[in-house]
Design an enzyme around this catalytic site. Sequence first.
Site, PDB file in Angstrom:
ATOM      1  N   TYR A  40       0.862  -1.192   0.000  1.00 15.31           N
ATOM      2  CA  TYR A  40       0.000   0.000   0.000  1.00 15.31           C
ATOM      3  C   TYR A  40       0.889   1.229   0.000  1.00 15.31           C
ATOM      4  CZ  TYR A  40      -4.295   2.600   0.744  1.00 15.31           C
ATOM      5  OH  TYR A  40      -5.345   3.460   0.602  1.00 15.31           O
ATOM      6  N   LYS A  95     -20.659 -20.559  -8.974  1.00 17.92           N
ATOM      7  CA  LYS A  95     -20.019 -20.441 -10.287  1.00 17.92           C
ATOM      8  C   LYS A  95     -18.549 -20.062 -10.117  1.00 17.92           C
ATOM      9  CE  LYS A  95     -20.966 -20.290 -14.815  1.00 17.92           C
ATOM     10  NZ  LYS A  95     -22.016 -20.919 -15.604  1.00 17.92           N
ATOM     11  N   ASP A 163     -25.543 -19.086 -19.694  1.00 13.73           N
ATOM     12  CA  ASP A 163     -26.836 -19.747 -19.847  1.00 13.73           C
ATOM     13  C   ASP A 163     -27.183 -19.936 -21.320  1.00 13.73           C
ATOM     14  OD1 ASP A 163     -27.282 -19.774 -17.061  1.00 13.73           O
ATOM     15  OD2 ASP A 163     -27.924 -17.702 -17.131  1.00 13.73           O
TER      16      ASP A 163
END
Length: 756
Positions: A40, A95, A163
Amino acid sequence: MAIKIRKEDALNYHTQGSPGKIEVNPTKPLSSQMDLALAYSPGVAEPCKEIATDVENVYKYTAKGNLVGVISNGTAVLGLGDIGPEASKPVMEGKGVLFKKFAGIDVFDIEINEKDPKKLIQTIKSLEPTFGGINLEDIKAPECFEIEAALKKEMNIPVMHDDQHGTAIISGAALLNALELVGKDISKIKLVVNGAGAAAISCTRFYISLGIKRENIVLVDIVGILRSDRTDLDDIRREFCTDRDLYTLTDALKDADVFLGLSAGNIVTQDQLMLMAPNPIVFALANPDPEISYDLAVAAREDLIMATGRSDHPNQVNNVLGFPYIFRGALDVRATAINEEMKLAAAQAIAKLAKEPVPDIVNKAYGEDKLGFGRLYLIPKPLDPRLITTIAPAVAKAAMDSGVAKYPIQDWDAYELELQERIGIDQRLMSVVIARAKKDPKRVVFAEADNRKILKAAQIIRDEKIGEPILLGNREKILSLIKDNALDLSNVIIIDPMEEKDLLKKFASMLFQKRQRKGMTAGDAARLVTQRNYFGALMVESGAADAFISGLTRDYPKTILPSLQTIGVKPGVNRVAGMYIMNTPKGPYFFADATVNLNPTAEELVEIIGLTADAVRFFNMEPRIAVLSYSNFGSAKGDIPGKMAKATAIAQKKYPDLVIEGEMQANVAINEDIQREMYPFSKLINKRANTLIFPDLSSGNIAYKLLAELGNSEAIGPILLGMNKPVHILQLGSSIREIVNMVAVAVVDAQSANTL
């Protein structure tokens, strides 16, 4: 039979440990102030400036190149419909798990509370700086078509609505192979599609890309044939209207060559199948129940080729064969899209792989003698380890050839190795073992059936057809626990040894015959056989059961003794040993001996090496053995280095066909770079060690427990080596998952002619 999922088990699965199925882990060390300053502020400013100078550097300095967004608005979740974005999150996490397991791809799942297509498009488009690719999921039709088309046009990263395209690609591969088997020309066949949702439309479009003529296609929805004179159709469905004199599914099926079902279960009859052309191809993909059951279909027509969406029948069309590897190939060449050429390449690669010889590990996983291309094997199995190295390169090459790859691959051999390393190609070991167990379930007797964990594991074992549980214990107590835990074990055998007078008499006689010259009296035998560890072991010895499981609530030495006294060791074996399989992010490692032998001699270690090597081969892996010490090849003196060096030398002579190296420190054994630099003579260079032999029980036991708790690894075991029949002793306090894994090992052990 499909796996039976109980509500309680599913909810417990998602709540155990941390809620959900995914977490984020850092890939860089964060153990010092310097690490924090680099990760960071102020160090992070340097990669920020490099990316600001050249945005392509985002792939070099961040995780974008291996990060996919799985995105849904929850409007078409599984078979549940529009249940909202929050309710879709478990599916999206799932998924993500598949992406990671099968292709090594990281995922952030994002559920968006927006149904307006234009607003949803804008939201997803704005996420492009974060992700290397976008997997759209469970968005209802027809909006999904508009959303995907717009995003593909406006975004410069791969976008795919699985899908739509997943089923199209996998079933397309199956179709190509089925047509080859029956000798039909794809340009001349007649196709009937039952269903007109997103998957059906996309499959139809994809089949046209494969070569089917549009005029030979008929689509059917819940109303009937998609005809030009219907007034209830949107523009997308009008794309496939017909003017032919057809009105019902029965009309359409007359002389049809192919039926594709993406609709509802049990709506096609045997009589309708009889109307189809010779050698009909039937893809009944509705889940969980196909449009016609497999048994009814094959009974109706001997010339039929059939595929379903189920794992318990041949030719399962499963999207996991496609999407992880398609995105893998797309990401690895920094493709700007997933185009038609890449989808076609994936289908063709899948079809081609099915025609290649099937590895023995896949045959064994599915309990087959020899899987091979044919009517019952149109497409590869989901556990085939070659999928990633077949499909991903094909997709990557298609991206390069079609001009959408920004980072072309130069060295394909190196790329194949990289793909294997990404997922730890051997991490599917337990999946393979469980699949093998399901093909020929065996009778497994549990000595501690009056335990809630054992009963819950027995429920899973029975439901998933891993084995046939036999429960030992007080009948009333077991039945009470079954009721209290809302389990369904009504058909499982329960045996209370105290009720089995005839068996007790038979077993006492057997035990006395075995131990009468080893200090045991007939009275001792009669008393001991009432104990479940003796009773269960004698069930296996007498053939009343195939495998024995115990140890959840008792110390290992007390549990193993009855089995040693009743079943004994294999001929030629002087002592048993214990092995753990450690499933790590780098693949499985085999640890021995971590449970049985306190401080074996060099000669005893040689026998343990032989038993362990046989066990590793039992799991379809080639053992590469490191003999461990606190010394590297004589760098330190002492009893342990001396013993391990002697064991190594004897073992190398006794087992010349094995890769055995030592004695060596554990970090050196698994770090080939150290070996190349310091010990270039090591036999383990380019043959990474996967089998670790410990000098004593203490070191092995400490090592596997530390790795299990601190190393993000799953321990499978202890697996008992050298017994004459399948006996496996659980670790005290094993989890339900660990019990199920052990039972799967025991069942496969029982299937084998030679036990572990």
